[in-house]
Motif scaffolding. Structure first.
Motif, PDB file in Angstrom:
ATOM      1  N   HIS A  81       0.848  -1.186   0.000  1.00 23.61           N
ATOM      2  CA  HIS A  81       0.000   0.000   0.000  1.00 23.61           C
ATOM      3  C   HIS A  81       0.881   1.233   0.000  1.00 23.61           C
ATOM      4  O   HIS A  81       2.090   1.165   0.261  1.00 23.61           O
ATOM      5  N   GLU A  82       0.293   2.354  -0.335  1.00 26.68           N
ATOM      6  CA  GLU A  82       0.998   3.620  -0.416  1.00 26.68           C
ATOM      7  C   GLU A  82       0.352   4.634   0.524  1.00 26.68           C
ATOM      8  O   GLU A  82      -0.803   4.475   0.924  1.00 26.68           O
ATOM      9  N   SER A  83       1.097   5.675   0.857  1.00 24.97           N
ATOM     10  CA  SER A  83       0.553   6.763   1.674  1.00 24.97           C
ATOM     11  C   SER A  83       0.997   8.096   1.091  1.00 24.97           C
ATOM     12  O   SER A  83       2.010   8.174   0.377  1.00 24.97           O
ATOM     13  N   ALA A  84       0.240   9.125   1.388  1.00 24.51           N
ATOM     14  CA  ALA A  84       0.545  10.457   0.882  1.00 24.51           C
ATOM     15  C   ALA A  84       1.828  10.988   1.520  1.00 24.51           C
ATOM     16  O   ALA A  84       2.208  10.578   2.625  1.00 24.51           O
ATOM     17  N   PRO A  85       2.511  11.891   0.849  1.00 23.69           N
ATOM     18  CA  PRO A  85       3.736  12.465   1.433  1.00 23.69           C
ATOM     19  C   PRO A  85       3.422  13.305   2.661  1.00 23.69           C
ATOM     20  O   PRO A  85       2.329  13.857   2.805  1.00 23.69           O
ATOM     21  N   GLY A  86       4.404  13.387   3.557  1.00 22.69           N
ATOM     22  CA  GLY A  86       4.266  14.227   4.734  1.00 22.69           C
ATOM     23  C   GLY A  86       4.592  15.673   4.426  1.00 22.69           C
ATOM     24  O   GLY A  86       5.248  15.993   3.420  1.00 22.69           O
ATOM     25  N   ALA A  87       4.150  16.554   5.318  1.00 27.50           N
ATOM     26  CA  ALA A  87       4.348  17.994   5.103  1.00 27.50           C
ATOM     27  C   ALA A  87       5.829  18.364   5.051  1.00 27.50           C
ATOM     28  O   ALA A  87       6.209  19.346   4.386  1.00 27.50           O
ATOM     29  N   ASP A  88       6.687  17.598   5.733  1.00 25.58           N
ATOM     30  CA  ASP A  88       8.116  17.929   5.801  1.00 25.58           C
ATOM     31  C   ASP A  88       8.962  17.150   4.801  1.00 25.58           C
ATOM     32  O   ASP A  88      10.201  17.255   4.814  1.00 25.58           O
ATOM     33  N   ASP A  89       8.317  16.363   3.919  1.00 27.65           N
ATOM     34  CA  ASP A  89       9.076  15.592   2.941  1.00 27.65           C
ATOM     35  C   ASP A  89       9.782  16.513   1.941  1.00 27.65           C
ATOM     36  O   ASP A  89       9.269  17.586   1.576  1.00 27.65           O
ATOM     37  N   ALA A  90      10.958  16.084   1.500  1.00 29.40           N
ATOM     38  CA  ALA A  90      11.675  16.825   0.460  1.00 29.40           C
ATOM     39  C   ALA A  90      10.889  16.780  -0.841  1.00 29.40           C
ATOM     40  O   ALA A  90      10.215  15.793  -1.141  1.00 29.40           O
ATOM     41  N   PRO A  91      10.939  17.832  -1.647  1.00 28.08           N
ATOM     42  CA  PRO A  91      10.235  17.836  -2.930  1.00 28.08           C
ATOM     43  C   PRO A  91      10.726  16.710  -3.840  1.00 28.08           C
ATOM     44  O   PRO A  91      11.914  16.370  -3.844  1.00 28.08           O
ATOM     45  N   ILE A  92       9.819  16.128  -4.586  1.00 28.58           N
ATOM     46  CA  ILE A  92      10.141  15.055  -5.528  1.00 28.58           C
ATOM     47  C   ILE A  92       9.976  15.598  -6.946  1.00 28.58           C
ATOM     48  O   ILE A  92       8.937  16.170  -7.285  1.00 28.58           O
ATOM     49  N   PHE A 105       5.896   3.989  -0.140  1.00 25.69           N
ATOM     50  CA  PHE A 105       5.521   2.592  -0.335  1.00 25.69           C
ATOM     51  C   PHE A 105       5.617   1.819   0.981  1.00 25.69           C
ATOM     52  O   PHE A 105       6.526   2.051   1.779  1.00 25.69           O
ATOM     53  N   HIS A 106       4.707   0.865   1.189  1.00 28.43           N
ATOM     54  CA  HIS A 106       4.687   0.072   2.409  1.00 28.43           C
ATOM     55  C   HIS A 106       4.277  -1.363   2.091  1.00 28.43           C
ATOM     56  O   HIS A 106       3.628  -1.632   1.075  1.00 28.43           O
ATOM     57  N   LYS A 107       4.644  -2.264   2.968  1.00 23.47           N
ATOM     58  CA  LYS A 107       4.063  -3.602   2.976  1.00 23.47           C
ATOM     59  C   LYS A 107       3.598  -3.893   4.398  1.00 23.47           C
ATOM     60  O   LYS A 107       4.228  -3.492   5.369  1.00 23.47           O
ATOM     61  N   SER A 108       2.472  -4.588   4.499  1.00 26.50           N
ATOM     62  CA  SER A 108       1.898  -4.942   5.803  1.00 26.50           C
ATOM     63  C   SER A 108       1.412  -6.379   5.746  1.00 26.50           C
ATOM     64  O   SER A 108       1.061  -6.888   4.665  1.00 26.50           O
ATOM     65  N   PRO A 109       1.385  -7.069   6.887  1.00 24.50           N
ATOM     66  CA  PRO A 109       0.828  -8.422   6.896  1.00 24.50           C
ATOM     67  C   PRO A 109      -0.659  -8.410   6.589  1.00 24.50           C
ATOM     68  O   PRO A 109      -1.355  -7.424   6.900  1.00 24.50           O
ATOM     69  N   ILE A 110      -1.125  -9.468   5.979  1.00 29.74           N
ATOM     70  CA  ILE A 110      -2.567  -9.600   5.744  1.00 29.74           C
ATOM     71  C   ILE A 110      -3.279  -9.492   7.088  1.00 29.74           C
ATOM     72  O   ILE A 110      -2.957 -10.219   8.024  1.00 29.74           O
ATOM     73  N   PRO A 111      -4.232  -8.580   7.252  1.00 33.78           N
ATOM     74  CA  PRO A 111      -4.876  -8.417   8.558  1.00 33.78           C
ATOM     75  C   PRO A 111      -5.809  -9.589   8.867  1.00 33.78           C
ATOM     76  O   PRO A 111      -6.233 -10.328   7.970  1.00 33.78           O
TER      77      PRO A 111
END
Length: 291
Positions: A81-92, A105-111
């Motif tokens: 899964h993905e998440s939105a950038p944080g306010a303090d993230d460097a510009p991409i 980007f993230h990976k998590s165990p199947i809930p």
């Protein structure tokens, strides 16, 4: 173009495949004829996906909006899964146009899967008529299970409305509807808004005042009408690529003692259970909108 694997090409093919198997109600009626009130049947499918409707006007369950992963046949440890950038993230570089480039980007165990249960009280002796009993199990018990499943998927503990990262949208901006604004926002994130979950009162209000619902459907948006979202609220998102429904691929129907308060009076009761859970891979591609 990517080839879509494992999706039935036509509804007619789905109906044809399902007609080859005895219905859940038929199997339970046969078990009841043999075992009476001790009848219990375990199924190696999720039974809310085992019936087709004979309605001239279809009303689809929420599960049909998702890609379902049967963990009994396709076991997995993790999901991405993905998440939105944080306010303090460097510009991409390039993210001002292609916003998704700044996502994490993230990976998590199947809930842990959630249990969905439904009950019906059986009029005494109905099981002596197998045809009627089959119909009662199929179109009362399993239909109630479908409603309970909508709750699990949409507004329950692990439902879409309670998943972190999905934004609320309350104004329509430069569009004529918040729904259209949300569709545009999903595409600005690189996705496609291919699904809408909406309360029937809002669906019919929109139908009565213009062509919005017809235009959405003609544009390929899969619409689920259900009471399980509050009137004045709808969910818009990329259901095809942005979320998944993890499914145990098993179910049970059996006579049982219902919890206190389930029915107004005593009597033989039948319960059905399934096990599943929604995950959202791309929460930035979903919006809860005010309509």
């Amino acid at each position: 173009m990517l080839k879509t694997e494992g999706i039935k090409e036509t509804l007619a093919q789905v109906v044809s495949d399902r007609k080859k198997e005895p219905s859940p109600g038929r199997r339970f009626a046969e078990c009841c004829a043999e075992k009476g009130l001790d009848a219990a049947v375990e199924y190696d499918v999720t039974i809310t996906d085992s019936l087709t409707s004979s309605r001239r006007k279809p009303r689809y369950p929420a599960r049909n909006a998702f890609k379902a992963i049967d963990l009994s046949r396709d076991p997995r440890q993790f999901y991405w899964h993905e998440s939105a950038p944080g306010a303090d993230d460097a510009p991409i570089e390039g993210a001002e146009v292609r916003r998704e480039l700044a996502s994490h980007f993230h990976k998590s165990p199947i809930p842990e899967l959630l249990t969905t249960t439904a009950w019906v009280q059986v009029p005494p002796g109905m099981w002596e008529d197998p045809e009627t009993f089959e119909s009662f199990i199929n179109y009362r018990l399993i239909v109630r299970l479908c409603t309970a499943e909508n709750y699990t998927i949409i507004s329950g503990e692990g439902g879409l409305l309670n998943i972190p990262g999905i934004e609320r949208m309350t104004t329509q901006g430069p569009f004529t509807s918040t729904i259209l604004r949300a569709c545009n926002e999903v595409e600005q994130m690189g996705g496609t808004a291919d699904g809408l979950i909406i309360n029937p009162v809002d669906y019919y209000r929109a139908m009565g005042t213009g062509r919005l619902m017809a235009d959405l459907e003609e544009n390929g948006v899969f619409i689920v009408r259900t009471r399980l979202v509050e009137p004045g609220t709808a969910i818009v998102g990329d259901f095809g690529h942005g979320a998944q429904l993890f499914d145990a691929g098993r179910s049970v129907i059996r006579f049982a003692e219902p919890p206190a308060g389930t029915f107004a009076e005593p009597g033989p009761a039948v319960m059905a259970e399934i096990y599943e859970r929604v995950v959202v891979n791309l929460p930035t591609n979903f919006f809860v909108v005010s309509v």
